[in-house]
Enzyme design. Structure first.
Site, PDB file in Angstrom:
ATOM      1  N   ASP A  67     -33.503 -34.672  35.683  1.00 41.75           N
ATOM      2  CA  ASP A  67     -33.800 -35.012  34.281  1.00 41.75           C
ATOM      3  C   ASP A  67     -32.844 -34.322  33.314  1.00 41.75           C
ATOM      4  O   ASP A  67     -32.824 -34.633  32.124  1.00 41.75           O
ATOM      5  CB  ASP A  67     -35.267 -34.706  33.912  1.00 41.75           C
ATOM      6  CG  ASP A  67     -35.732 -33.323  34.315  1.00 41.75           C
ATOM      7  OD1 ASP A  67     -35.295 -32.826  35.365  1.00 41.75           O
ATOM      8  OD2 ASP A  67     -36.550 -32.730  33.584  1.00 41.75           O
ATOM      9  N   ASP A  98     -35.250 -25.465  31.766  1.00 40.09           N
ATOM     10  CA  ASP A  98     -36.686 -25.280  31.893  1.00 40.09           C
ATOM     11  C   ASP A  98     -36.968 -23.834  32.296  1.00 40.09           C
ATOM     12  O   ASP A  98     -36.173 -23.253  33.015  1.00 40.09           O
ATOM     13  CB  ASP A  98     -37.231 -26.195  32.994  1.00 40.09           C
ATOM     14  CG  ASP A  98     -36.917 -27.672  32.772  1.00 40.09           C
ATOM     15  OD1 ASP A  98     -36.405 -28.028  31.715  1.00 40.09           O
ATOM     16  OD2 ASP A  98     -37.164 -28.459  33.697  1.00 40.09           O
TER      17      ASP A  98
HETATM   18 ZN   LIG Z   1     -36.741 -30.670  33.407  1.00 42.65          ZN
HETATM   19 ZN   LIG Z   2     -36.318 -28.346  35.972  1.00 40.83          ZN
END
Ligand SMILES: [Zn+2]
Ligand SMILES: [Zn+2]
Length: 301
Positions: free
Chosen positions: A64, A210
């Site tokens: 992502d 993240d």
């Molecule tokens: Zn992510």
């Molecule tokens: Zn990630």
């Protein structure tokens, strides 16, 4: 300095919504931060010329955050880019890009400068006369970097009336704004402090995606003008955040408060949620100056 949100979602994109990507415009440079699937459409939709991008920063090897990168690299060649493109990414992503270029026999008509990120500590990775880029380690299920981008101090502002009053020739105005003393038409030394004011305060931006919350994180983002922090989960799903090394709304809000940041932008929302007002409300209860990511939203820093 301003940010355009290209994607607001976590791992699973939705109709009209994209995974993580931001475009930072700083001192006439365009920096793409993470590169989601469909990023080319989002750049075009937001009327940003693909060729304007100078630097790409990839935080980690989850799809992502980089599935749009190979497509973008290829398109830039097809539209006859000439300028060098710098891509800072983890070694794992670098190897994937190199493998794709090799196996697809892609020939690029511009110089692609792939720079491997592998530091476990805070590190300066780029500097030009206008700004610097630093990486810092995040706590995620794979090797992940955050980024801190800071403008350098700008030149001082000339007080024209005063400069003329002090009989300074205009060929010296440039020197004064660079904090240099000059001699006036009578041969007297004039301090730049007398005829200039401090220039605008340099702005700063930090990007955390993240990551799970950890206490050292605050040191890397302290005092920035804008912090982007992922909030994949609402607080009621903290167990899921802990399992997957992500942050909740409350984690991001506490981080922003402890770091005394001016504004907080949140995003990377899990696809299980459709109503983002809960994200706003949970963060707002701790840190008021919060902005919700939304495709196409511009944030002035
Ligand atoms: Zn992510
Ligand atoms: Zn990630």
């Amino acid at each position: 300095m301003n940010i355009t949100v290209l994607g607001s979602q976590g791992a699973i994109p939705k109709l009209g919504k994209y995974s993580s990507s931001l475009l930072l415009n700083i001192s006439n440079s365009y920096i793409l931060i993470d590169c989601c699937e469909g990023v080319q459409f989002q750049l075009r939709k937001n009327k940003i010329k693909l060729s304007k991008i100078d630097i790409i920063l990839i935080s980690h090897a989850h799809g992502d955050h980089y599935f749009g990168l190979i497509g973008l690299i290829s398109t830039l060649s097809l539209i006859k880019r000439k300028n060098k493109l710098k891509v800072f990414c983890p070694t794992s992503v670098l190897k994937i890009i190199q493998a794709h270029i090799k196996f697809s026999k892609m020939s690029l008509n511009y110089e692609l400068d792939l720079i491997s990120l592998n530091s476990q500590n805070e590190k300066n990775i780029y500097e030009n006369p206008s700004f610097t880029i630093k990486t810092f380690p995040l706590k995620h299920s794979v090797y992940t970097n955050g980024f801190r981008i800071e403008e350098k101090r700008k030149r001082r502002k000339l007080l024209l009336d005063k400069a003329l009053q002090y009989k300074i020739d205009n060929v010296y105005f440039n020197k004064l704004t660079k904090s240099e003393n000059v001699f006036n038409s009578e041969g007297k030394e004039i301090s730049y402090l007398e005829v200039t004011n401090e220039g605008p305060k340099p702005k700063s931006f930090a990007y955390c995606s993240d990551t799970a919350y950890f206490k050292e994180l605050v040191n890397y983002i302290t005092d920035v003008d804008l912090l982007y922090c992922e909030t994949t989960f609402l607080e009621k799903d903290r167990d899921k955040a802990l399992r997957t090394f992500h942050s909740t709304t409350i984690d991001a809000a506490k981080l922003a408060k402890k770091g005394r940041v001016k504004q907080l932008l949140i995003g990377h929302f899990s696809s299980r949620y459709d109503d983002y007002s809960m994200f706003f409300n949970e963060v707002f209860s701790i840190f008021e100056n919060v902005i919700i990511s939304e495709e196409g939203k511009k944030v002035q820093v």
